[in-house]
Design a protein around this motif. Structure first.
Motif, PDB file in Angstrom:
ATOM      1  N   ILE A 182      42.680  36.532  46.922  1.00 28.05           N
ATOM      2  CA  ILE A 182      42.617  37.591  45.903  1.00 28.05           C
ATOM      3  C   ILE A 182      43.991  37.815  45.283  1.00 28.05           C
ATOM      4  CG2 ILE A 182      42.344  40.101  45.607  1.00 28.05           C
ATOM      5  CD1 ILE A 182      39.912  39.928  47.491  1.00 28.05           C
ATOM      6  N   LEU A 183      45.016  37.825  46.122  1.00 29.97           N
ATOM      7  CA  LEU A 183      46.359  38.024  45.590  1.00 29.97           C
ATOM      8  C   LEU A 183      46.754  36.863  44.679  1.00 29.97           C
ATOM      9  CD1 LEU A 183      48.974  39.604  45.402  1.00 29.97           C
ATOM     10  CD2 LEU A 183      49.741  38.513  47.523  1.00 29.97           C
ATOM     11  N   ALA A 184      46.465  35.628  45.100  1.00 32.57           N
ATOM     12  CA  ALA A 184      46.798  34.466  44.271  1.00 32.57           C
ATOM     13  C   ALA A 184      46.058  34.517  42.940  1.00 32.57           C
ATOM     14  CB  ALA A 184      46.467  33.172  45.015  1.00 32.57           C
ATOM     15  N   ASP A 185      44.769  34.893  42.990  1.00 32.36           N
ATOM     16  CA  ASP A 185      43.986  34.998  41.752  1.00 32.36           C
ATOM     17  C   ASP A 185      44.528  36.096  40.848  1.00 32.36           C
ATOM     18  OD1 ASP A 185      42.330  32.942  42.395  1.00 32.36           O
ATOM     19  OD2 ASP A 185      40.675  34.185  43.110  1.00 32.36           O
ATOM     20  N   LEU A 186      44.963  37.191  41.459  1.00 33.35           N
ATOM     21  CA  LEU A 186      45.497  38.299  40.657  1.00 33.35           C
ATOM     22  C   LEU A 186      46.805  37.889  39.971  1.00 33.35           C
ATOM     23  CD1 LEU A 186      45.481  42.037  41.499  1.00 33.35           C
ATOM     24  CD2 LEU A 186      47.590  41.005  40.667  1.00 33.35           C
ATOM     25  N   VAL A 187      47.690  37.228  40.715  1.00 31.51           N
ATOM     26  CA  VAL A 187      48.960  36.783  40.108  1.00 31.51           C
ATOM     27  C   VAL A 187      48.677  35.795  38.983  1.00 31.51           C
ATOM     28  CG1 VAL A 187      51.133  35.557  40.487  1.00 31.51           C
ATOM     29  CG2 VAL A 187      50.292  37.165  42.215  1.00 31.51           C
ATOM     30  N   ARG A 188      47.776  34.860  39.225  1.00 33.51           N
ATOM     31  CA  ARG A 188      47.457  33.854  38.210  1.00 33.51           C
ATOM     32  C   ARG A 188      46.861  34.524  36.958  1.00 33.51           C
ATOM     33  NH1 ARG A 188      45.325  30.597  41.389  1.00 33.51           N
ATOM     34  NH2 ARG A 188      46.901  28.952  41.531  1.00 33.51           N
ATOM     35  N   THR A 189      45.990  35.494  37.152  1.00 29.28           N
ATOM     36  CA  THR A 189      45.386  36.201  36.018  1.00 29.28           C
ATOM     37  C   THR A 189      46.433  36.984  35.242  1.00 29.28           C
ATOM     38  OG1 THR A 189      43.294  36.419  37.228  1.00 29.28           O
ATOM     39  CG2 THR A 189      43.609  37.885  35.344  1.00 29.28           C
ATOM     40  N   TYR A 190      47.340  37.634  35.958  1.00 25.91           N
ATOM     41  CA  TYR A 190      48.381  38.413  35.271  1.00 25.91           C
ATOM     42  C   TYR A 190      49.318  37.498  34.478  1.00 25.91           C
ATOM     43  CZ  TYR A 190      52.179  41.618  34.313  1.00 25.91           C
ATOM     44  OH  TYR A 190      53.129  42.373  33.671  1.00 25.91           O
ATOM     45  N   ILE A 191      49.645  36.350  35.042  1.00 23.57           N
ATOM     46  CA  ILE A 191      50.494  35.394  34.319  1.00 23.57           C
ATOM     47  C   ILE A 191      49.813  34.956  33.020  1.00 23.57           C
ATOM     48  CG2 ILE A 191      51.368  33.018  34.388  1.00 23.57           C
ATOM     49  CD1 ILE A 191      51.981  33.503  37.378  1.00 23.57           C
ATOM     50  N   GLU A 192      48.501  34.750  33.076  1.00 24.44           N
ATOM     51  CA  GLU A 192      47.756  34.293  31.904  1.00 24.44           C
ATOM     52  C   GLU A 192      47.616  35.377  30.837  1.00 24.44           C
ATOM     53  OE1 GLU A 192      44.066  33.064  33.573  1.00 24.44           O
ATOM     54  OE2 GLU A 192      44.888  31.237  34.499  1.00 24.44           O
ATOM     55  N   SER A 195      39.740  44.956  39.355  1.00 20.35           N
ATOM     56  CA  SER A 195      38.912  44.329  40.385  1.00 20.35           C
ATOM     57  C   SER A 195      37.782  43.519  39.750  1.00 20.35           C
ATOM     58  CB  SER A 195      38.326  45.404  41.312  1.00 20.35           C
ATOM     59  OG  SER A 195      37.624  46.384  40.554  1.00 20.35           O
ATOM     60  N   ARG A 196      37.281  43.967  38.598  1.00 20.77           N
ATOM     61  CA  ARG A 196      36.200  43.239  37.920  1.00 20.77           C
ATOM     62  C   ARG A 196      36.695  41.854  37.461  1.00 20.77           C
ATOM     63  NH1 ARG A 196      31.422  44.630  36.087  1.00 20.77           N
ATOM     64  NH2 ARG A 196      31.831  46.839  36.504  1.00 20.77           N
ATOM     65  N   ALA A 197      37.934  41.809  36.959  1.00 20.02           N
ATOM     66  CA  ALA A 197      38.482  40.521  36.507  1.00 20.02           C
ATOM     67  C   ALA A 197      38.601  39.556  37.675  1.00 20.02           C
ATOM     68  CB  ALA A 197      39.844  40.742  35.857  1.00 20.02           C
ATOM     69  N   ILE A 198      38.953  40.057  38.856  1.00 17.85           N
ATOM     70  CA  ILE A 198      39.083  39.199  40.043  1.00 17.85           C
ATOM     71  C   ILE A 198      37.714  38.731  40.514  1.00 17.85           C
ATOM     72  CG2 ILE A 198      39.803  39.115  42.463  1.00 17.85           C
ATOM     73  CD1 ILE A 198      42.087  39.035  40.461  1.00 17.85           C
ATOM     74  N   SER A 199      36.729  39.599  40.481  1.00 23.63           N
ATOM     75  CA  SER A 199      35.399  39.239  40.981  1.00 23.63           C
ATOM     76  C   SER A 199      34.797  38.096  40.176  1.00 23.63           C
ATOM     77  CB  SER A 199      34.461  40.459  40.951  1.00 23.63           C
ATOM     78  OG  SER A 199      34.177  40.843  39.613  1.00 23.63           O
ATOM     79  N   LYS A 200      35.172  37.990  38.889  1.00 22.64           N
ATOM     80  CA  LYS A 200      34.620  36.943  38.034  1.00 22.64           C
ATOM     81  C   LYS A 200      35.133  35.557  38.411  1.00 22.64           C
ATOM     82  CE  LYS A 200      33.856  39.859  33.962  1.00 22.64           C
ATOM     83  NZ  LYS A 200      34.277  40.153  32.565  1.00 22.64           N
ATOM     84  N   ARG A 201      36.348  35.493  38.974  1.00 24.67           N
ATOM     85  CA  ARG A 201      36.916  34.176  39.276  1.00 24.67           C
ATOM     86  C   ARG A 201      36.954  33.882  40.767  1.00 24.67           C
ATOM     87  NH1 ARG A 201      42.518  33.808  36.517  1.00 24.67           N
ATOM     88  NH2 ARG A 201      42.531  31.811  37.605  1.00 24.67           N
ATOM     89  N   PHE A 202      36.502  34.832  41.607  1.00 25.70           N
ATOM     90  CA  PHE A 202      36.568  34.635  43.051  1.00 25.70           C
ATOM     91  C   PHE A 202      35.432  33.743  43.500  1.00 25.70           C
ATOM     92  CE2 PHE A 202      38.884  35.791  46.705  1.00 25.70           C
ATOM     93  CZ  PHE A 202      38.019  35.873  47.770  1.00 25.70           C
ATOM     94  N   GLU A 203      35.720  32.809  44.413  1.00 22.61           N
ATOM     95  CA  GLU A 203      34.714  31.813  44.820  1.00 22.61           C
ATOM     96  C   GLU A 203      33.603  32.408  45.667  1.00 22.61           C
ATOM     97  OE1 GLU A 203      36.881  29.989  48.800  1.00 22.61           O
ATOM     98  OE2 GLU A 203      37.195  28.989  46.889  1.00 22.61           O
ATOM     99  N   GLU A 204      33.875  33.538  46.337  1.00 27.67           N
ATOM    100  CA  GLU A 204      32.832  34.188  47.134  1.00 27.67           C
ATOM    101  C   GLU A 204      32.241  35.349  46.343  1.00 27.67           C
ATOM    102  OE1 GLU A 204      34.337  35.408  50.897  1.00 27.67           O
ATOM    103  OE2 GLU A 204      35.481  33.560  51.187  1.00 27.67           O
ATOM    104  N   THR A 205      31.054  35.761  46.726  1.00 30.74           N
ATOM    105  CA  THR A 205      30.433  36.915  46.078  1.00 30.74           C
ATOM    106  C   THR A 205      30.917  38.178  46.777  1.00 30.74           C
ATOM    107  OG1 THR A 205      28.465  35.617  45.561  1.00 30.74           O
ATOM    108  CG2 THR A 205      28.255  38.004  45.436  1.00 30.74           C
ATOM    109  N   LEU A 206      31.789  38.904  46.126  1.00 31.31           N
ATOM    110  CA  LEU A 206      32.329  40.149  46.676  1.00 31.31           C
ATOM    111  C   LEU A 206      32.119  41.259  45.673  1.00 31.31           C
ATOM    112  CD1 LEU A 206      35.787  39.084  48.199  1.00 31.31           C
ATOM    113  CD2 LEU A 206      33.699  39.627  49.440  1.00 31.31           C
ATOM    114  N   SER A 207      31.822  42.431  46.168  1.00 31.09           N
ATOM    115  CA  SER A 207      31.652  43.575  45.277  1.00 31.09           C
ATOM    116  C   SER A 207      33.019  44.010  44.752  1.00 31.09           C
ATOM    117  CB  SER A 207      30.991  44.742  46.026  1.00 31.09           C
ATOM    118  OG  SER A 207      31.881  45.242  47.018  1.00 31.09           O
TER     119      SER A 207
END
Length: 347
Positions: free
Chosen positions: A14-24, A31-43
């Protein structure tokens, strides 16, 4: 040892995805932006809880109560470490860098092209630091006596690079002595570094003083890196200053002025980049570079050593905003250092 917030694989992803999203995006990440790219289904609630833990651990902060999270320097360090062993240069970047650096025939041309590539991939500064004087390889030495007793020492390196210095030696020299000393260095030490020359001269003096005393003492006096060394004379090639000026991180004009002054002075860049030579990593990443200026806390430095004939010569790297594309910058720095080393060794 990892911070407890990063013990779980899920939290690290989650932290890696968040850093990558912020860089982009450059926008606080929800949290919604992270849930869209996370490989597992998490609320989104679960992700929010993880983000709160990461914030408590010092990896994230929330600019406003209703906003998403933004990575801290600690998050960028984690991210760089995570991708360091996995990142590979893209085919497009590899071919582009080969085209940009191919065909250079002199050290100056290679340096200019490498600086341009590094600035482009980082949207910041591309920096190449020439070797410290002691690491300079001698191909040919020349010496001239000035009318006032000072001596001009010119050291020519492979590829035509020159270092020159005007000295006022402790004792007077004649032009004949200078010619003899230069001839001795050229016959016996072409292809040696100044450090190695000094070491060998001292050994000769210790073992065969009577035979070598005059010529060796002259060579030590006139070709000593400690005497010739001059921080202001260090060769530092910098490209891309305009991109730093335009970065959102430096809207504060006072900090920007301090940063630009540090870039112009260059010796601070030399100190920070050359520190990478002492580190074991092939590519060194430093998040927050306060050694340069107060504004340096918003900068990241990615650097690598380069070699000539397998001997470390100097360092090169990129200095840009912490919100940079680390995978691309790290792989490009490593590849440019490789091509730069290969090109220098062929000159």
């Amino acid at each position: 040892m990892r911070n407890s917030a990063l013990q779980e694989r899920r939290n690290r992803q989650i932290l890696a995805d968040l850093v990558r999203t912020y860089i982009e995006t450059g926008e606080p990440v929800s949290s919604r932006a992270i849930s869209k790219r996370f490989e597992e289904t998490l609320s989104t609630a679960t992700i929010r809880n993880v983000m709160a833990d990461l914030e408590d651990g010092g990896y994230l902060y929330q600019p406003h109560t209703s906003a998403g999270r933004v990575p801290t320097a600690a998050a960028y360090r984690f991210f760089a470490q995570e991708i360091a062993s996995q990142a590979t240069i893209s085919v497009v970047d590899r071919e582009w860098i080969q085209r940009e650096m191919g065909g250079a025939t002199s050290a100056a041309e290679i340096t200019e092209r490498a600086g341009h590539v590094l600035a482009e991939v980082s949207n910041g500064l591309g920096i190449i630091v020439s070797p410290p004087l002691g690491k300079t390889v001698l191909e040919h030495a020349r010496m001239w006596l000035l009318p006032d007793g000072r001596v001009v020492v010119v050291l020519i390196s492979p590829g035509g690079n020159t270092r020159d210095k005007i000295l006022r030696p402790a004792r007077p020299f004649t032009q004949a002595e200078l010619d003899t000393t230069a001839d001795f260095l050229n016959r016996h030490y072409s292809g040696w570094t100044l450090e190695a020359i000094r070491s060998d001269l001292l050994q000769k003096l210790a073992n065969e003083r009577e035979r070598y005393e005059g010529i060796v003492q002259s060579a030590l006096t006139l070709c000593d890196p400690a005497v010739l060394g001059d921080e202001s004379a260090l060769h530092v090639h910098v490209e891309g200053a305009a991109q730093i000026i335009g970065a959102a991180e430096f809207a504060n004009q006072t900090q920007l002025r301090e940063l630009m002054t540090a870039i112009e002075e260059k010796h601070r860049l030399v100190t920070v980049l050359n520190a990478c030579i002492e580190t074991p990593e092939p590519v060194h990443v430093q998040i927050g570079v306060k050694e340069i200026s107060e504004a340096g806390e918003n900068l990241a430095l990615i650097s690598a050593a380069y070699t000539r004939n397998d001997l470390v010569q100097g360092s090169l790297g990129v200095l840009g905003p912490t919100r940079m594309h680390y995978e691309r910058a790290m792989t490009a720095v490593a590849y440019v250092a490789q091509l730069f080393s290969e090109a220098l060794s062929k000159i």
